[in-house]
Design an enzyme around this catalytic site. Structure first.
Site, PDB file in Angstrom:
ATOM      1  CB  CYS A 143      -1.065   0.000   1.095  1.00 57.81           C
ATOM      2  SG  CYS A 143      -0.630  -0.880   2.571  1.00 57.81           S
ATOM      3  NE  ARG A 186       2.632  -8.805   5.385  1.00 59.59           N
ATOM      4  CZ  ARG A 186       1.318  -8.699   5.232  1.00 59.59           C
ATOM      5  NH1 ARG A 186       0.529  -9.471   5.938  1.00 59.59           N
ATOM      6  NH2 ARG A 186       0.812  -7.828   4.389  1.00 59.59           N
ATOM      7  CD  GLN A 196      -0.497  -8.538   0.617  1.00 52.44           C
ATOM      8  OE1 GLN A 196       0.017  -7.510   0.207  1.00 52.44           O
ATOM      9  NE2 GLN A 196      -1.146  -8.606   1.752  1.00 52.44           N
ATOM     10  CG  ASP A 253      -2.342  -5.488  -2.024  1.00 55.62           C
ATOM     11  OD1 ASP A 253      -3.512  -5.352  -1.616  1.00 55.62           O
ATOM     12  OD2 ASP A 253      -1.348  -5.039  -1.435  1.00 55.62           O
ATOM     13  CG  HIS A 264      -3.931  -0.457  -2.144  1.00 55.37           C
ATOM     14  ND1 HIS A 264      -2.829  -1.158  -2.578  1.00 55.37           N
ATOM     15  CD2 HIS A 264      -4.121  -0.803  -0.852  1.00 55.37           C
ATOM     16  CE1 HIS A 264      -2.362  -1.892  -1.573  1.00 55.37           C
ATOM     17  NE2 HIS A 264      -3.122  -1.703  -0.520  1.00 55.37           N
ATOM     18  CE  LYS A 268      -8.665  -7.836   9.944  1.00 58.73           C
ATOM     19  NZ  LYS A 268      -7.452  -8.618   9.811  1.00 58.73           N
ATOM     20  CG  HIS A 284      -5.670  -1.650   2.329  1.00 54.94           C
ATOM     21  ND1 HIS A 284      -4.316  -1.502   2.332  1.00 54.94           N
ATOM     22  CD2 HIS A 284      -6.142  -0.602   3.021  1.00 54.94           C
ATOM     23  CE1 HIS A 284      -3.992  -0.422   3.001  1.00 54.94           C
ATOM     24  NE2 HIS A 284      -5.077   0.143   3.438  1.00 54.94           N
TER      25      HIS A 284
END
Length: 646
Positions: free
Chosen positions: A338, A367, A385, A387, A389, A473, A519
RNA sequence: GCCAAUGUAGCUCAGGGGUAGAGCACUUCCUUGGUAAGGAAGAGGUCAUGGGUUCAAAUCCCAUCAUUGGCUCCA
C-alpha cells in the site's frame, strides 16, 4: 405439579423437583440412557438437577452440540482425575470442551515432562474411571470455602480463577475421587464414556498470556461408542490425505529448501503454471471492474514505512533494514504494497473526476513470521498478494466496497468454496489507543462496511478488537482439511494512510479533499489460496486451472508418432497436454495418470490410429468412449466455459 | 519466540553401540501390451549439522538447524 413443554409443543405435568433424567425415563428407558444434559428455558443444566417451575425442556443427546459439549466437558474432568493419579502433584489449570474434544491445561510437578509415551497410561486410567460409572455430583460452596479447598491442595491456578469469580457461591462437581471447580453441566455419571484417546500435547501459556508460565495442554477426545472413535480416527487419516503439503509434494507443485530458508516457498513448474493461470483469471475479472495494473519494487526506503506508520508498529518484529554499503541508507523489504501504491496515487494532481482510482498488483511481500507459526503454504514469510488499492471519495466508498464483495463472491463461487464464513472486524472500543486515526473516521468506515454487507445479504460475524490498526475490515475465512480456519479474501477500509501520505483530490468545489482507501485481496495471497484450493479439491483442480488437462497414453511405442500429431492438435487449440511415451503397459500409464490427477487420459493404439480417433478416459470415472480430436477439443472447451460461468 | 515430538536414498518408511535396509521413483536391458503397478540388472545415503561419551556412535548425551502438532503473534 409443574407443566413441562416439549419441543413439539406437547405439555406434560410432573411433580415439582423432578429431574430431566426422570422426565426422559417417563418417555422411555432407552432415551434416559442417552440423555447427556437438558435445557430448561434455554439454560443448559445437568440432567440430574431438579426442576421446580413450569418450563420448556430440550433433551440433549450425543447428536446435539450441547450434548457433545457436556460429554466432552465431563471427559475433561475424568482426564484430570486420571492425570492426578498418574502424576501425583500435578496442578490443574482449565479444561474446557472444544470443537473436537477437549483439553486440560496442567502444570507438571517438579521437572517432570509429559510426552506421548505417557498417553497409554492416561488412557487406561481414564477408561478405568469411566467404567466405574461414578455418579457426578454437583455442589455449591461459598467462595471462601472454595479458596480454602484449593489453597490446601496447593493449586494456585484454581485459586486465581476463584478470586476472579464475582459470584458468592462457587459450584463444584465431584466424581469418584476427584472434585473440580466448574459451572457445568455434566453427564449423570462417568459410564456414558466408552472410548477415549489422548490426541496430542502442546505448550499453552496460562490464560493465554505470553508473559506467564507455560503449562502443558493435553488434548483428548472421547465417544459414547468405541466405533465412533474408530470412525473419527479414520476421518482424520482421510483429512491428512488432503493435506496440501502432501499433495503439493506428490503433484510437484512447490517445495521448501532449507538453504533458501524457512517459510520461503519455491514454486515448481507445475505449481507456477497453476499460479499463473490463477493470476490471469483474476486479472481478467479486475479489468472488467476497472482496475489498472501497477508494478512496484520489492524494497522501499525505511522512511516510506515510517510515514505509513508500519515501522513504528511492526519495525522491531520485522526483517531488519538492509543498508547501502557507502551511504548507510536504510531500506526495508516491503511487508505491504500500500505505501508504494499511495506514492503512485501521488505522482500527479487528482480531480474528483478521476476517482475511483483502482491500482492492482500481484505484489510479493516479506514478513517476519515467528518460526513456530510457519505452516506449509498457508503461513509463510514471502508471499504474493493479489493486492489492489482503491482510492475514492467518501461518497463512493460503500459502492466500491460492494463491488469488491461481488468480486470475492464470484471468485469463491468459481472455486466452489461454499463453506466460507465472513467476519467484520471492528475496533476494540475499550482500547482505542491501539489504533491510528480519528474516532470520526473509524465510525464512518465501520458504518460503511456494516451497511455494504447488509445490502449484499452476507451473513457476518462481528468481532470487536480484531480490526487492523489502520482500519476495520471484512474477512472471508475458509477451513482447511484439518479444520483450521484461514483468512482468504479480505477487504479493508483505510482512512489513515491517505492522511499520513497526504493524499488529495480536487473536488467540484475546487477545494482539496482527502480520498478514502480500500485495501482488498480476493485470494488473500496466492500461496494460501493455492493451499486451500488443493485441500478443497484434494488436488483435483478445475479443468481450466489444472496444470495438464490431458495426458496422451500410447498402447505401445509404435503409436508415439500418432500421439505427437494428436498432441500438436491439442496444443494449437490451447489444450494443455503431455505424452507418456514410456515402454510401459497401458494399465501402468493409466495408474500413474490417475495418481497425478490428470483430468483426461487419451489412449491411442492401433484402433485409434486406423480410424483417426481417440479414446478418452476421465480421471476418477473411467472410459468415456471414442471420439475425434475435434470433438474432444470442443468438449473440453465447453467444460471450461461452464466452470468459468458467472 | 515458547512447549512437545520428529529428522535414515528423490518419495514413503523399517532398523539401531560393531562396515546401511525395504518398497516406490531413477538408469540400462528385455518386453510392444487395450483402461489403476510386466520382468531383470544397476546406480543411489558422512543416517539433518556441529560437538561430547566410548576401543567403537547413524544408534547414547548436549547444542544448532529444519519439520510437525499446539500456544503467543499475525500489516
Amino acid at each position: 405439579m409443574i407443566k413441562i413443554t416439549f419441543p413439539d409443543g406437547t405439555i406434560r405435568e410432573y411433580e415439582s423437583g423432578i429431574t430431566g433424567l426422570d422426565i426422559a425415563k417417563s418417555i422411555n428407558e432407552r432415551l434416559a440412557n442417552e440423555v447427556l444434559a437438558v435445557s430448561i428455558d434455554d439454560e443448559i443444566i445437568d440432567a440430574t438437577r431438579s426442576i421446580t417451575n413450569d418450563a420448556k425442556i430440550l433433551l440433549h443427546k450425543w447428536e446435539s452440540e450441547q450434548g457433545k459439549h457436556a460429554f466432552w466437558h465431563t471427559s475433561a474432568h475424568i482426564m484430570a482425575e486420571a492425570l492426578e493419579a498418574v502424576f501425583p502433584g500435578i496442578k490443574l489449570g482449565i479444561g474446557p470442551a472444544i470443537e473436537n474434544g477437549f483439553y486440560y491445561d496442567v502444570d507438571m510437578p517438579d521437572d517432570q515432562v509429559l510426552s506421548d509415551k505417557d498417553f497409554a497410561k492416561i488412557e487406561n486410567k481414564f477408561l478405568e474411571i469411566a467404567r466405574g460409572k461414578h455418579q457426578i455430583i454437583r455442589k455449591d460452596m461459598p467462595k471462601n470455602e472454595a479458596l480454602e479447598f484449593y489453597s490446601q491442595k496447593g493449586d494456585e491456578y484454581k485459586v486465581e480463577l476463584i478470586n476472579d469469580l464475582t459470584d458468592g457461591t462457587i459450584t463444584f462437581y465431584t466424581q469418584n475421587n476427584f472434585t473440580d471447580l466448574c459451572r457445568g453441566p455434566h453427564l449423570p455419571n462417568t459410564g456414558f464414556i466408552k472410548a477415549f484417546k489422548v490426541m496430542s500435547i502442546a505448550g499453552a501459556y496460562w490464560r493465554g498470556d505470553e508473559k506467564r508460565k507455560q503449562l502443558t495442554r493435553i488434548y483428548g477426545i472421547s465417544f459414547p461408542k468405541k466405533k465412533l472413535l474408530d470412525e473419527y480416527l479414520v476421518m482424520l487419516e482421510e483429512a491428512k490425505k488432503r493435506d496440501h503439503r502432501k499433495i503439493g509434494k506428490e503433484l510437484e507443485l512447490f517445495y521448501f529448501s532449507e538453504r533458501v530458508g524457512q517459510g520461503l516457498p519455491l514454486w515448481l513448474p507445475k505449481g507456477a503454471m497453476l499460479r499463473e493461470r490463477l493470476e490471469n483469471f483474476l486479472k481478467k475479472v479486475q479489468k472488467e471492474y476497472g482496475y489498472e495494473p501497477v508494478i512496484t519494487p520489492h524494497i522501499g526506503q525505511k522512511d516510506l514505512y515510517v510515514t505509513s506508520g508500519h515501522y513504528a508498529k511492526y519495525g522491531a518484529d520485522s526483517f531488519q533494514p538492509i543498508t547501502t554499503p557507502a551511504e548507510g541508507e536504510e531500506f526495508l523489504l516491503k511487508p505491504m504494497n500500500c505505501p508504494h501504491h499511495c506514492e503512485i496515487y501521488k505522482h500527479k494532481p487528482r480531480s474528483y473526476k478521476d476517482l475511483p482510482v483502482r491500482y492492482a498488483e500481484f505484489g510479493t511481500v516479506y514478513r517476519y513470521e515467528q518460526s513456530g507459526e510457519l505452516h506449509g503454504l498457508t503461513r509463510v514469510r514471502g508471499f504474493t498478494q493479489d493486492d489492489a488499492h482503491i482510492f475514492c471519495t467518501p461518497d463512493q466508498l460503500k459502492d466500491e466496497f460492494k463491488k469488491v464483495i461481488d468480486i470475492v463472491l464470484y471468485v469463491f463461487k468459481t472455486f466452489g468454496f461454499e463453506g466460507f464464513t465472513t467476519q467484520i472486524s471492528l475496533r476494540d472500543p475499550e482500547n482505542t489507543e491501539k489504533y491510528i486515526g480519528s474516532d470520526e473516521n473509524w465510525n464512518k468506515a465501520e458504518t460503511a462496511i456494516i451497511e455494504a454487507t447488509e445490502e449484499k445479504g452476507l451473513k457476518t460475524v462481528v468481532e470487536l478488537g480484531e480490526a487492523a490498526f489502520y482500519g476495520p475490515k471484512l474477512d472471508f475465512m475458509v477451513k482447511d482439511a484439518l479444520g483450521r480456519k484461514w483468512q482468504l479474501g479480505t477487504i479493508q477500509v483505510d482512512y489513515n494512510l491517505p492522511e499520513r501520505f497526504e493524499l488529495e483530490y480536487t473536488g467540484s468545489d475546487n477545494q482539496k479533499h482527502r480520498p478514502v482507501m480500500i485495501h482488498r485481496a480476493p485470494f488473500g495471497s496466492m500461496e494460501r489460496f493455492v493451499a486451500v484450493l488443493i485441500e478443497h479439491t484434494a488436488g483435483k483442480f478445475p479443468l481450466w486451472l489444472t496444470p495438464n488437462q490431458a495426458i496422451i497414453l500410447t498402447i505401445s511405442e509404435k503409436y508415439n508418432n500418432f500421439a505427437k500429431k494428436v498432441g500438436n492438435k491439442l496444443n494449437i487449440s490451447d489444450i494443455r497436454s503431455q505424452i507418456d511415451e514410456r515402454s510401459e503397459k497401458i494399465g501402468r500409464k493409466i495408474r500413474d495418470a490417475e495418481l497425478q490427477r490428470v483430468p483426461f487420459m487419451i489412449i491411442l493404439g492401433e484402433k485409434e490410429q486406423e480410424t483417426n480417433t481417440i479414446s478418452v478416459r476421465k480421471q476418477g470415472e473411467g472410459d468415456l468412449g471414442t471420439m475425434t480430436v475435434e470433438e474432444f477439443i470442443q468438449f473440453v472447451n465447453k467444460e471450461v466455459e461452464k466452470e468459468l460461468e458467472k
